[in-house]
Design a protein around this motif. Structure first.
Motif, mmCIF file in Angstrom:
data_model
loop_
_atom_site.group_PDB
_atom_site.id
_atom_site.type_symbol
_atom_site.label_atom_id
_atom_site.label_comp_id
_atom_site.label_asym_id
_atom_site.label_seq_id
_atom_site.Cartn_x
_atom_site.Cartn_y
_atom_site.Cartn_z
ATOM 1 N N GLY A 1 0.782 -1.238 0.000
ATOM 2 C CA GLY A 1 0.000 0.000 0.000
ATOM 3 C C GLY A 1 0.808 1.280 0.000
ATOM 4 N N LEU A 2 0.094 2.380 0.173
ATOM 5 C CA LEU A 2 0.709 3.702 0.086
ATOM 6 C C LEU A 2 0.687 4.450 1.418
ATOM 7 C CD1 LEU A 2 -0.739 4.883 -3.365
ATOM 8 C CD2 LEU A 2 1.254 3.480 -2.880
ATOM 9 N N HIS A 3 0.335 3.747 2.474
ATOM 10 C CA HIS A 3 0.388 4.391 3.797
ATOM 11 C C HIS A 3 0.732 3.358 4.861
ATOM 12 C CE1 HIS A 3 -3.781 2.812 3.942
ATOM 13 N NE2 HIS A 3 -3.456 2.621 5.208
ATOM 14 N N ILE A 4 1.182 3.852 5.992
ATOM 15 C CA ILE A 4 1.396 2.974 7.146
ATOM 16 C C ILE A 4 0.694 3.605 8.345
ATOM 17 C CG2 ILE A 4 3.581 1.836 6.515
ATOM 18 C CD1 ILE A 4 5.071 4.102 7.890
ATOM 19 N N VAL A 5 0.603 2.840 9.411
ATOM 20 C CA VAL A 5 0.033 3.404 10.640
ATOM 21 C C VAL A 5 1.143 3.382 11.696
ATOM 22 C CG1 VAL A 5 -1.729 3.139 12.426
ATOM 23 C CG2 VAL A 5 -2.283 2.588 10.058
ATOM 24 N N LEU A 6 1.318 4.493 12.390
ATOM 25 C CA LEU A 6 2.315 4.559 13.464
ATOM 26 C C LEU A 6 1.601 4.520 14.809
ATOM 27 C CD1 LEU A 6 4.668 7.481 12.285
ATOM 28 C CD2 LEU A 6 4.761 5.055 11.696
ATOM 29 N N VAL A 7 2.053 3.620 15.671
ATOM 30 C CA VAL A 7 1.567 3.632 17.051
ATOM 31 C C VAL A 7 2.619 4.416 17.820
ATOM 32 C CG1 VAL A 7 0.849 2.240 19.016
ATOM 33 C CG2 VAL A 7 0.627 1.332 16.684
ATOM 34 N N VAL A 8 2.209 5.540 18.395
ATOM 35 C CA VAL A 8 3.183 6.456 18.990
ATOM 36 C C VAL A 8 3.051 6.441 20.506
ATOM 37 C CG1 VAL A 8 4.083 8.813 18.923
ATOM 38 C CG2 VAL A 8 2.847 7.910 16.954
ATOM 39 N N GLN A 9 4.169 6.135 21.184
ATOM 40 C CA GLN A 9 4.119 6.106 22.646
ATOM 41 C C GLN A 9 5.170 7.037 23.218
ATOM 42 O OE1 GLN A 9 3.861 1.712 22.758
ATOM 43 N NE2 GLN A 9 2.350 2.088 24.360
ATOM 44 N N ASN A 10 4.841 8.315 23.179
ATOM 45 C CA ASN A 10 5.781 9.293 23.746
ATOM 46 C C ASN A 10 5.079 10.206 24.753
ATOM 47 O OD1 ASN A 10 4.177 10.743 22.033
ATOM 48 N ND2 ASN A 10 5.807 11.993 21.179
ATOM 49 N N GLY A 11 3.901 9.773 25.192
ATOM 50 C CA GLY A 11 3.187 10.541 26.214
ATOM 51 C C GLY A 11 2.228 11.575 25.634
ATOM 52 N N LEU A 12 2.314 11.856 24.326
ATOM 53 C CA LEU A 12 1.404 12.846 23.739
ATOM 54 C C LEU A 12 0.145 12.137 23.241
ATOM 55 C CD1 LEU A 12 3.830 14.984 21.507
ATOM 56 C CD2 LEU A 12 3.001 15.503 23.800
ATOM 57 N N ASP A 13 -1.002 12.831 23.355
ATOM 58 C CA ASP A 13 -2.202 12.197 22.805
ATOM 59 C C ASP A 13 -2.306 12.551 21.322
ATOM 60 O OD1 ASP A 13 -3.272 14.717 22.521
ATOM 61 O OD2 ASP A 13 -4.590 14.568 24.261
ATOM 62 N N GLU A 14 -3.301 11.947 20.687
ATOM 63 C CA GLU A 14 -3.458 12.063 19.240
ATOM 64 C C GLU A 14 -3.582 13.519 18.759
ATOM 65 O OE1 GLU A 14 -6.489 9.259 17.102
ATOM 66 O OE2 GLU A 14 -7.284 11.271 17.304
ATOM 67 N N THR A 15 -4.389 14.294 19.477
ATOM 68 C CA THR A 15 -4.599 15.684 19.073
ATOM 69 C C THR A 15 -3.289 16.449 19.129
ATOM 70 O OG1 THR A 15 -6.697 15.456 20.197
ATOM 71 C CG2 THR A 15 -6.115 17.674 19.492
ATOM 72 N N LEU A 16 -2.549 16.223 20.204
ATOM 73 C CA LEU A 16 -1.261 16.932 20.336
ATOM 74 C C LEU A 16 -0.263 16.506 19.266
ATOM 75 C CD1 LEU A 16 -0.510 17.305 24.138
ATOM 76 C CD2 LEU A 16 -0.567 19.103 22.412
ATOM 77 N N LEU A 17 -0.284 15.219 18.938
ATOM 78 C CA LEU A 17 0.647 14.738 17.900
ATOM 79 C C LEU A 17 0.372 15.456 16.581
ATOM 80 C CD1 LEU A 17 0.658 10.904 18.658
ATOM 81 C CD2 LEU A 17 2.581 12.469 18.936
ATOM 82 N N VAL A 18 -0.911 15.588 16.251
ATOM 83 C CA VAL A 18 -1.269 16.255 14.990
ATOM 84 C C VAL A 18 -0.876 17.730 15.061
ATOM 85 C CG1 VAL A 18 -3.205 16.896 13.489
ATOM 86 C CG2 VAL A 18 -3.126 14.622 14.506
ATOM 87 N N LYS A 19 -1.157 18.358 16.209
ATOM 88 C CA LYS A 19 -0.862 19.792 16.376
ATOM 89 C C LYS A 19 0.633 20.064 16.324
ATOM 90 C CE LYS A 19 -4.518 22.302 18.494
ATOM 91 N NZ LYS A 19 -5.308 22.199 19.697
ATOM 92 N N LYS A 20 1.395 19.247 17.030
ATOM 93 C CA LYS A 20 2.859 19.449 17.078
ATOM 94 C C LYS A 20 3.434 19.303 15.671
ATOM 95 C CE LYS A 20 3.835 19.327 21.689
ATOM 96 N NZ LYS A 20 4.611 20.298 22.405
ATOM 97 N N ALA A 21 2.935 18.314 14.938
ATOM 98 C CA ALA A 21 3.428 18.126 13.561
ATOM 99 C C ALA A 21 3.092 19.372 12.739
ATOM 100 C CB ALA A 21 2.791 16.886 12.942
ATOM 101 N N GLU A 22 1.904 19.908 12.977
ATOM 102 C CA GLU A 22 1.461 21.070 12.202
ATOM 103 C C GLU A 22 2.358 22.284 12.461
ATOM 104 O OE1 GLU A 22 -2.952 20.542 11.294
ATOM 105 O OE2 GLU A 22 -2.814 22.487 12.280
ATOM 106 N N THR A 23 2.855 22.419 13.694
ATOM 107 C CA THR A 23 3.740 23.552 13.976
ATOM 108 C C THR A 23 5.044 23.421 13.185
ATOM 109 O OG1 THR A 23 4.604 22.448 15.902
ATOM 110 C CG2 THR A 23 2.867 24.041 16.314
ATOM 111 N N ALA A 24 5.371 22.190 12.786
ATOM 112 C CA ALA A 24 6.563 21.997 11.932
ATOM 113 C C ALA A 24 6.139 21.990 10.456
ATOM 114 C CB ALA A 24 7.254 20.697 12.289
ATOM 115 N N ASN A 25 4.893 22.420 10.212
ATOM 116 C CA ASN A 25 4.356 22.478 8.847
ATOM 117 C C ASN A 25 4.260 21.093 8.202
ATOM 118 O OD1 ASN A 25 3.216 23.789 6.755
ATOM 119 N ND2 ASN A 25 5.072 24.819 6.039
ATOM 120 N N ILE A 26 3.899 20.125 9.029
ATOM 121 C CA ILE A 26 3.731 18.748 8.540
ATOM 122 C C ILE A 26 2.303 18.330 8.870
ATOM 123 C CG2 ILE A 26 4.490 16.352 8.819
ATOM 124 C CD1 ILE A 26 7.218 17.462 9.720
ATOM 125 N N ARG A 27 1.630 17.708 7.893
ATOM 126 C CA ARG A 27 0.248 17.297 8.144
ATOM 127 C C ARG A 27 0.171 15.778 8.233
ATOM 128 N NH1 ARG A 27 -4.441 17.245 10.065
ATOM 129 N NH2 ARG A 27 -6.253 17.943 8.891
#
Ligand code: PLP
Length: 465
Positions: free
Chosen positions: A395-421
C-alpha cells in the motif's frame, strides 16, 4: 451620508468597480447602510477614493439593477434594500470545507496523495490527442449509462489477469469514485437493509450510509482482518470489507474468515459482500492476494476498484462489478443515471490500458513506492522504542503507534507547527475515538524519495522523539 471609506486594493485581480460593489452590498446586507440612506455622489466618491467616476457608476449601476439601490432623478442614489434582506447576508458567510487535502504543507502525509512525479504524461498526451479528434465527434454526445464499453472491456480483462475477478464487461459499472458508486448501490437495497462496516475503516462509507439513513453496525478488526463471527450475530444484510488490504491497518483477511464470510452470504437471499479492493496493485512482497470475488461461487460479492491510487485520484474513474442478479436490478431501476465520468477520459484510459501502458506504469510505480516504504521503515527503526509501525508490507500508507506521552490531538498539532500534516486514526473510527496508544496514519506516496529523510526526522523532532 458623507463618504464611504472603502479600502480598495489595486493589486487585487478583482476589478475596482467590483470591489466597491461588493463593499457597498455587504454594508447594506449587514445593516450598516440603512434603508433610504443617500449615497455620496459619483463625483465626490470618485474623488475621495481616487478612482474614476466610471468605476463608481459601474458599481452603483450594478447595485441598482440588483435592487440594492434606487436612483431618483436629480437627487442621487438611495439604499433600497430593507431588513428583509437579512437572510441574504448568510450567503456571504464563508462555507467551511473539510477539504484539507490540497492545503500546502512542507510535508503532507494524506493517504490519498500519490507520487505525481511518476505520471507518464507523454504517453497520456499521446492517447489524449488520439481521442480529441474530429473523427471522434460522437464522443461529444452522451455515452452508455454504465460507462464506455471499450473501457469496461479493458477493466474486465485487467481484473481477470491481475485479481482473478471473473466478470464480463456487461457486469461493470463505471463511476466518478467509489463513493458515487456506493450511493447507487445503496439505492438497490431496501431502506431497512442493515450494513456492517469495518471499524476502524474507510470513513466515507459509514458517512454515505448515514446520509441515506441506513442502519449501520461497526465490525471490529484484529490481526486476521474483520471479525466475521459478529456479522451473523448482528443481523447484518450487507457487509463492506477491504479484504486484500484492510484500510487503514493493511491486514489481509484470513482464508478462514473469507470462507466464513462467503458462506454467511450464501446462506440467505439478500445477503451481499461489498469488496473494496482500493489499492491491491501495491503489494511489495509475496504473491498478490486473490480477490474475494474470485472465490465467490454464488454471486454474492460486489467487487469495487479504483484508478485513484493506480493512476491519479483526480481522474475520478472507479468501477464496480455486480453479480448478475444485482446487475439486472441496476439496469431496470437505475439506468436513468448517465455515467458520471467524462467519455473522453474513459477512452484515453481505455487506450492507455489496451496498449500496455497501464501495466508498465504500475510496475514502475510499484518499484518507486517500495523504495519509499523501505526507506521510511528503515528510518523508523531508529525510533523503535517509541514508534511501532503497522501495515509496512503493502500500500501507500502505514500506521504509526506512537508512545511518547502525547495524545493524538497533540501529535497532529505538534506536527502542524513543523508544517507537517498527519492524520489521526480516530478520524477513521466509527465513534471518532478508540482505546489504546495514539495512532497516526502516514501516507508516504507523495513525499519525494530524497525528502523522506528530512520528512521523518522533522516529524519525530516535532514530537520530541
Ligand atoms: C479504502 C478506500 N477505498 C476507496 C478509495 C478510493 O475511492 P475513489 O475511487 O472514490 O477515489 C480510497 C481512496 O483513498 C480508499 O482509501
Amino acid at each position: 451620508m458623507d463618504m464611504l471609506s472603502c479600502d480598495l486594493d489595486r493589486t487585487n485581480e478583482i476589478p475596482l468597480y467590483e470591489q466597491l460593489y461588493l463593499y457597498i452590498k455587504r454594508e447594506i446586507i449587514e445593516g450598516r447602510l440603512h434603508y433610504q440612506t443617500k449615497l455620496p455622489s459619483k463625483r465626490k466618491l470618485a474623488d475621495f477614493l481616487e478612482i474614476s467616476q466610471n468605476t463608481v457608476e459601474a458599481a452603483y449601476e450594478q447595485l441598482t439593477s440588483e435592487g440594492y439601490l434606487e436612483v431618483l432623478p436629480r437627487k442621487g442614489y438611495f439604499v433600497m434594500a430593507s431588513e428583509d434582506l437579512e437572510y441574504v447576508g448568510k450567503l456571504d458567510v464563508p462555507i467551511k470545507t473539510d477539504n484539507v487535502k490540497n492545503e500546502s504543507f512542507r510535508y503532507h502525509f494524506h493517504p490519498s496523495i500519490i507520487d505525481t512525479a511518476g505520471f507518464p504524461f507523454q504517453q497520456w498526451r499521446k492517447y489524449a490527442k488520439n481521442v480529441m479528434d474530429e473523427r471522434n465527434s460522437d464522443l461529444l454526445l452522451l455515452g452508455e449509462p454504465q460507462g464506455e464499453f471499450e473501457l469496461r472491456t479493458e477493466i474486465a480483462d485487467y481484473l481477470y489477469h491481475a485479481r482473478g475477478v471473473k466478470c464480463s464487461p456487461e457486469q461493470i459499472v463505471l463511476g466518478a469514485g467509489i463513493e458515487i458508486l456506493l450511493q447507487q448501490l445503496v439505492l438497490l437495497w431496501d431502506a431497512k437493509t442493515k450494513y456492517g462496516v469495518e471499524d476502524p475503516g474507510y470513513h466515507l462509507i459509514p458517512r454515505i450510509m448515514k446520509t441515506y439513513g441506513r442502519d449501520l453496525y461497526p465490525l471490529q478488526v484484529d490481526n486476521s482482518g474483520v471479525k466475521v463471527s459478529e456479522i451473523a450475530r448482528a443481523g447484518i444484510d450487507v457487509v463492506y470489507v477491504t479484504p486484500s488490504r484492510h484500510f487503514p491497518y493493511g491486514t489481509i483477511l484470513s482464508v478462514n474468515r473469507r470462507n466464513k464470510l462467503l458462506n454467511w452470504a450464501a446462506e440467505a437471499d439478500g445477503r451481499y459482500i461489498i469488496e473494496d479492493d482500493y489499492d491491491s496493485e501495491y503489494r511489495y512482497s509475496g504473491k498478490s492476494i486473490p480477490s474475494l470475488q474470485s472465490m465467490d461461487q454464488k454471486g454474492k460479492v460486489i467487487y469495487m476498484g479504483s484508478f485513484s491510487k493506480s493512476l491519479m485520484p483526480s481522474i475520478r474513474i472507479s468501477y464496480m462489478v455486480l453479480p448478475h442478479q444485482l446487475m439486472e436490478r441496476f439496469r431496470s431501476e437505475l439506468s436513468f443515471n448517465n455515467s458520471s465520468v467524462s467519455r473522453m477520459d474513459q477512452h484515453i484510459l481505455a487506450q492507455f490500458m489496451r496498449h500496455g501502458d497501464f501495466g508498465k506504469h504500475l510496475n514502475r510505480m510499484r518499484k518507486i513506492y517500495r523504495r519509499k516504504l523501505e526507506k521510511i521503515t528503515e528510518m523508523l527503526k531508529h525510533y523503535a522504542d517509541k514508534i511501532q509501525v503497522i501495515g509496512e508490507n503493502s500500500g501507500l500508507h502505514i500506521v504509526l503507534v506512537v508512545q511518547n506521552g502525547l495524545d493524538e490531538t497533540l501529535l497532529v498539532k505538534k506536527a502542524e507547527t513543523a508544517n507537517i500534516r498527519v492524520y489521526p486514526l480516530s478520524q477513521y473510527t466509527f465513534e471518532k475515538k478508540y482505546e489504546g496508544p495514539p495512532q497516526i496514519i502516514l501516507g508516504f506516496a507523495g513525499i519525494p524519495e530524497e525528502d523522506l529523510d528530512d520528512a521523518i526526522t522533522s516529524l519525530m523532532k516535532s514530537w520530541g522523539i
